[in-house]
Design an enzyme around this catalytic site. Structure first.
Site, PDB file in Angstrom:
ATOM      1  N   SER A  64       0.698  -1.018  -0.017  1.00 18.05           N
ATOM      2  CA  SER A  64       0.012   0.059   0.020  1.00 18.05           C
ATOM      3  C   SER A  64       0.973   1.296  -0.170  1.00 18.05           C
ATOM      4  O   SER A  64       1.861   1.351   0.501  1.00 18.05           O
ATOM      5  CB  SER A  64      -0.792  -0.051   1.355  1.00 18.05           C
ATOM      6  OG  SER A  64      -1.709  -1.058   1.311  1.00 18.05           O
TER       7      SER A  64
HETATM    8  N1  SAH Z   1      -1.151  -4.765   4.019  1.00 18.71           N
HETATM    9  C1  SAH Z   1      -0.375  -5.071   2.866  1.00 18.71           C
HETATM   10  C2  SAH Z   1      -1.429  -4.678   1.532  1.00 18.71           C
HETATM   11  C3  SAH Z   1      -1.310  -5.883   0.527  1.00 18.71           C
HETATM   12  S1  SAH Z   1      -2.543  -5.455  -0.637  1.00 18.71           S
HETATM   13  C4  SAH Z   1       0.948  -4.326   2.656  1.00 18.71           C
HETATM   14  O1  SAH Z   1       1.163  -3.418   3.327  1.00 18.71           O
HETATM   15  O2  SAH Z   1       1.562  -4.829   1.972  1.00 18.71           O
HETATM   16  C5  SAH Z   1      -4.064  -6.579  -0.076  1.00 18.71           C
HETATM   17  C6  SAH Z   1      -3.527  -7.962   0.388  1.00 18.71           C
HETATM   18  O3  SAH Z   1      -4.756  -8.593   0.706  1.00 18.71           O
HETATM   19  C7  SAH Z   1      -2.958  -8.674  -0.732  1.00 18.71           C
HETATM   20  O4  SAH Z   1      -1.764  -9.210  -0.068  1.00 18.71           O
HETATM   21  C8  SAH Z   1      -4.096  -9.884  -1.071  1.00 18.71           C
HETATM   22  O5  SAH Z   1      -3.728 -11.004  -1.294  1.00 18.71           O
HETATM   23  C9  SAH Z   1      -4.834  -9.813   0.545  1.00 18.71           C
HETATM   24  N2  SAH Z   1      -6.215 -10.384   0.335  1.00 18.71           N
HETATM   25  C10 SAH Z   1      -7.115 -10.108  -0.598  1.00 18.71           C
HETATM   26  N3  SAH Z   1      -8.290 -10.882  -0.204  1.00 18.71           N
HETATM   27  C11 SAH Z   1      -8.072 -11.258   0.880  1.00 18.71           C
HETATM   28  C12 SAH Z   1      -8.849 -12.278   1.936  1.00 18.71           C
HETATM   29  N4  SAH Z   1     -10.093 -12.304   1.465  1.00 18.71           N
HETATM   30  N5  SAH Z   1      -8.350 -12.682   2.991  1.00 18.71           N
HETATM   31  C13 SAH Z   1      -7.152 -12.262   3.256  1.00 18.71           C
HETATM   32  N6  SAH Z   1      -6.219 -11.509   2.619  1.00 18.71           N
HETATM   33  C14 SAH Z   1      -6.822 -11.360   1.310  1.00 18.71           C
END
Ligand code: SAH
Length: 213
Positions: A64
């Site tokens: 993010s």
């Molecule tokens: N907090 C992370 C943001 C990653 S983007 C960072 O700082 O890097 C969002 C993340 O949510 C992705 O890794 C994606 O695989 C995950 N995601 C999407 N749907 C999800 C679900 N139903 N349960 C858990 N994780 C999920």
């Protein structure tokens, strides 16, 4: 895995950018000033690590934007010792921010590749979550509930009920809600069935996906 003076300098500039954009929480700013974001990125993007932008990580996901991480962290109002749940571990950067804030962190990721990679990486640089879970964030983490706050780091088409019900009274859910564009939404649990809702502007996230297992 080096953190140089150059990295530290760029990080301070990033912190100043976030202050200019309106982030006020000193603990959040200190966490961002401390965490080596470049180590959370794929090698091709390391030079850009201290720009206030989202970047690709493995499995078609993104780390993010720092402003978004700071904005959501500020809304969680974390105090040391708070038990918090993160949905979407991804690179682990937001997890690290929550750990720097002194939270006991539980985090769920549904992409196995990212789950494995980040589970190995975080302890290597000294960040120990209480539990990293491979699973579906729509369900929350019933066995560890209630939580003081819950953060969702992917765009949710709707607000999953389990996340609301796993908040303690007074607890906060920070969740971007919407399909193409999301509205950052804060729910504060006022009673067993009462929630206060605040809408705090538009953001763009990768989608919160339904369980594929
Ligand atoms: N907090 C992370 C943001 C990653 S983007 C960072 O700082 O890097 C969002 C993340 O949510 C992705 O890794 C994606 O695989 C995950 N995601 C999407 N749907 C999800 C679900 N139903 N349960 C858990 N994780 C999920």
């Amino acid at each position: 895995m080096k953190d140089t003076f150059k990295h530290q300098g760029m990080r301070q500039q990033l912190v100043e950018t976030l202050v200019k954009k309106g982030i006020k929480d000193q603990n959040v700013l200190a966490a961002i000033g401390k965490i080596p974001r470049h180590l959370f990125m794929d090698s091709g993007f390391i030079d850009h690590a201290y720009q206030d932008k989202a970047f690709p990580i493995a499995a078609d996901q993104t780390i993010s934007q720092p402003y978004t991480v700071a904005f959501q962290s500020e809304l969680m109002a974390v105090k040391r010792g708070d038990k918090v749940l993160e949905i979407g571990t991804g690179s682990g950067y937001q997890t690290a921010v929550l750990l720097e804030l002194g939270a006991k962190v539980y985090s769920i990721e549904r992409q196995q590749e990212l789950f494995k990679k980040t589970s190995k990486f975080l302890p290597k640089i000294g960040y120990r979550a209480k539990k990293l879970v491979f699973g579906d964030g729509y369900k929350g983490l019933e066995e560890e509930a209630p939580f003081k706050s819950i953060i969702v780091t992917a765009g949710a088409p709707f607000v999953p009920n389990p996340l609301l019900s796993q908040l303690e009274i007074g607890g906060r859910l920070v969740i971007p809600v919407g399909e193409d564009i999301q509205i950052m939404t804060l729910f504060i649990r006022k009673g067993p069935k009462e929630f206060e809702k605040h809408e705090l502007g538009e953001f763009r996230f990768v989608p919160l996906l339904e369980d594929k297992n």
